[in-house]
Write a protein that holds these residues in place. Structure first.
Motif, short mmCIF file in Angstrom:
data_model
loop_
_atom_site.label_atom_id
_atom_site.label_comp_id
_atom_site.label_asym_id
_atom_site.label_seq_id
_atom_site.Cartn_x
_atom_site.Cartn_y
_atom_site.Cartn_z
N LEU A 221 0.98 -1.31 -0.20
CA LEU A 221 -0.09 0.16 0.06
C LEU A 221 0.88 1.18 0.01
CD1 LEU A 221 -2.82 -1.04 2.67
CD2 LEU A 221 -3.22 -0.75 0.11
N GLY A 222 2.10 0.98 -0.17
CA GLY A 222 3.01 2.26 -0.12
C GLY A 222 3.73 2.74 1.11
N ALA A 267 -10.45 -7.32 4.33
CA ALA A 267 -10.14 -5.95 3.93
C ALA A 267 -9.70 -5.11 5.09
CB ALA A 267 -11.41 -5.38 3.39
N PRO A 268 -8.57 -4.13 5.08
CA PRO A 268 -8.10 -3.34 5.86
C PRO A 268 -9.08 -2.07 6.08
CG PRO A 268 -6.73 -3.01 4.05
CD PRO A 268 -7.71 -4.22 3.93
N ASP A 269 -9.36 -1.74 7.32
CA ASP A 269 -10.11 -0.43 7.49
C ASP A 269 -9.65 0.14 9.00
OD1 ASP A 269 -11.54 -1.87 9.66
OD2 ASP A 269 -12.87 -2.79 8.18
N LYS A 278 -4.25 6.34 5.96
CA LYS A 278 -3.43 7.39 5.59
C LYS A 278 -2.39 6.87 4.52
CE LYS A 278 -4.92 10.45 9.00
NZ LYS A 278 -5.69 9.95 9.71
N ILE A 279 -2.20 5.63 4.71
CA ILE A 279 -1.20 4.94 3.86
C ILE A 279 -1.05 5.38 2.50
CG2 ILE A 279 0.27 2.82 3.07
CD1 ILE A 279 -0.76 1.64 5.87
N PRO A 280 -0.10 5.91 1.82
CA PRO A 280 -0.11 6.53 0.50
C PRO A 280 -1.29 5.94 -0.63
CG PRO A 280 2.03 6.46 1.13
CD PRO A 280 1.13 5.73 2.23
N ASN A 284 -6.35 3.92 -3.53
CA ASN A 284 -6.41 3.08 -4.74
C ASN A 284 -6.55 1.87 -4.87
OD1 ASN A 284 -4.03 5.48 -4.46
ND2 ASN A 284 -4.81 5.68 -6.45
N PHE A 285 -6.35 1.26 -3.61
CA PHE A 285 -6.39 -0.32 -3.40
C PHE A 285 -7.20 -0.93 -2.76
CE2 PHE A 285 -2.09 0.43 -5.38
CZ PHE A 285 -2.45 -0.15 -6.44
#
Ligand code: ATP
Length: 518
Positions: A221-222, A267-269, A278-280, A284-285
């Motif tokens: 997730l960046g 799924a992460p939330d 807050k992960i970049p 998008n994903f």
């Protein structure tokens, strides 16, 4: 860190290192090849005999593919880190040796590293290990017992705990970087992507590390601030792979990798992973549909303590992921059957992933050639019209114990053979049902593939190649993200019993994209 000029070793710590020539060793056989090996024949690993003592070592030739930047930073990092790590579960770097001769390939032709002004070679000399875990697990007839898996897992965690206490992140834990000798000792190798970290995790680090199948969601997730938890995710993947009999997240690209993770781990939330939004690249994903955690359901056939441990290693939120020390204290290692003594483990003939791949390639070439120019079967009478030879299956090669001779590799093994509990010659303990993860349920997402179709972060371009985005490219049509051509999915669910083996291009396939170094 000071960077040495081309052809110089800047290793003040041990002035005698690098003073010996590689001619002190006789190269016996190539046993490994870095990802870059296909581009330029550097970074190969050889089994070699020291001429004076007759002792066997592994020589890793350092790739010198970019002379402008001097001695490769990856090699400097690896050497510096290995010089400070001394532990029975971490590979021992013995010395550095050099060759003055121009680089040559296996056939003695001059090398293709034209940019490299320094034409000699530099080699790291390691203690020799008989197997890597990938190579060993892929041997025909191999079936790890539960005490054996516990024994390997405990050694992986002990080595990793030592690294983490010494503030070193490995950043490339995978089967081919876990070496095992015939005494059953397991050691972590390949510190080429490793780096020191500070406990505050304030430094920005690259997220383009760790081989895709073993890369944690935060990096995908960046995230650029991270710590030892990244390695623990990889260990969780290895652990599940050992129990399950095949890799659990064999993604083709980063978006698919994330999808596979979300389908198993949910799924992460902000509830299960505070701060994830807050992960970049989260926006998008993030999945467009609810995905609940299914780990316990999919792996319900695992032993209770194994599942408990796996749950805590494959925790999405890295701050809640189990650390190596706590993992070593887990019930799993302290309940029957206990981990076995490494020395009691079976001895096998040497097996490295590289050799197995090469052998397979050889067999496939021979097969292709045979199809093109059919020859009478060497060991069977020529076929009469209307007759067919019965296909001989290679028999299992049960591991031998104690001081008995080592096991010879069976002739007909392919990576793609069905493996696992119901896949013929299973290599891991039978676990009852094999999961029954029904990937049909993933479909029907109307081209969404489980991802939002939001745009990429402004000014950066897509974090990953857009063709790989489920739902975005031609593969997205079916909606699930597992379109035609995806390995392993046409014959059943990802966790079903008929999955094909590990794709030979997958283990480490992403090292090529590396990377800016941080
Ligand atoms: N000390 C050793 N003893 C025996 N085999 C080794 C040793 N070190 C490395 N190998 C073999 O060589 C392979 C590649 O080694 P290593 O990972 O260190 O090189 P690399 O160039 O960084 O490879 P990659 O890019 O694929 O990770 C290993 O998977 C292993 O099979």
């Amino acid at each position: 860190m000071a960077v040495a000029g081309a052809g110089q070793l800047n290793l003040n710590e041990s002035p005698c290192w690098g003073s010996r020539s590689v001619d002190c060793f006789e190269k016996l056989e190539q046993i490994g090849e870095g990802t870059y090996g296909t581009i330029c024949f550097c970074n190969q690993v050889y089994m070699a005999r020291e001429i004076k003592t007759g002792e066997i070592f592994a020589l890793k030739k350092i790739r010198m593919d970019n002379e402008r930047e001097g001695f490769p930073i990856t090699a400097i990092r690896e050497i510096k880190i290995l010089k400070k790590l001394h532990h029975e579960n971490v590979i021992k770097l013995k010395e550095i040796v050099t060759s003055q001769d121009p680089e040559k390939d296996e056939q003695g032709r001059p090398g293709k590293c034209y940019g490299n002004k320094y034409k000699g070679g530099i080699y790291m000399v390691f203690e020799y290990m008989d197997h890597d875990l990938t190579g060993l697990a892929d041997r025909p007839g191999i079936r790890f017992t539960v005490p054996q898996i516990k024994c390997y897992m405990r050694q992986i965690l002990t080595g990793l705990h030592y690294c983490h206490v010494n503030q070193v992140l490995h950043r490339d834990i995978k089967g081919s970087n876990l070496l095992i000798d015939n005494e059953g000792n397991l050691k972590l190798v390949d510190f080429g992507l490793a780096r020191s970290f500070s406990n505050d995790h304030n430094a920005n680090l690259t997220n383009r590390v760790i081989t895709l199948w073993y890369r944690p969601p935060a990096l995908l997730l960046g995230a650029t601030k991270y710590g030892p938890a990244v390695d623990m995710w990889s260990v969780g993947c290895i652990f599940a792979e050992l129990l399950h009999g095949k890799p659990i997240f064999p993604g083709k690209d980063e978006p698919e990798q994330l999808n596979k993770i979300f389908e198993l781990c949910g799924a992460p939330d902000e509830v299960n992973w505070p701060g994830v939004s807050k992960i970049p690249w989260y926006n998008n994903f993030k999945p467009t549909r609810p995905m609940k955690r299914r780990l316990r359901e999919v792996f319900r056939h695992f032993d209770r303590h194994a599942l408990e441990l796996l749950e805590r290693m494959l925790t999405l939120d890295p701050s809640h992921r189990m650390c190596a020390k706590d993992a070593l204290d887990a019930e799993y290692f302290w309940t029957d059957p206990l981990p076995c003594d490494p020395k009691s483990l079976p001895k096998y003939e040497s097996s490295h992933e590289f050799q197995i791949k090469k052998k397979r390639q050889h067999e496939e070439n021979a097969k292709r050639q045979k199809l093109q120019h059919p020859q009478p079967h060497a060991r069977l009478p020529p076929l009469q019209p209307g007759q067919a030879h019965t296909q001989m299956r290679p028999g299992p090669n049960p591991p031998l114990h104690g001081s008995q001779p080592t096991v010879a590799a069976g002739p007909g093994h392919h990576y793609g053979n069905p493996r696992g509990p119901a896949g013929g010659l299973g290599r891991y303990p039978a676990n009852g049902t094999s999961g029954g993860y029904n990937h049909q349920n993933r479909g029907g997402q109307g081209g969404g593939g489980g991802y939002s179709s939001g745009s990429y972060p402004q000014g950066r371009g897509p974090p990953y190649g857009s063709s790989g985005m489920p739902g975005a490219g031609p593969r997205g049509g079916g909606g699930s993200g597992y379109g035609v051509g995806a390995p392993n999915y046409s014959q059943g669910g990802a966790y079903g019993s008929s999955g094909a083996g590990r794709g030979s291009n997958m283990m480490g396939g992403n090292r090529n994209q590396q990377y800016s170094w941080q």
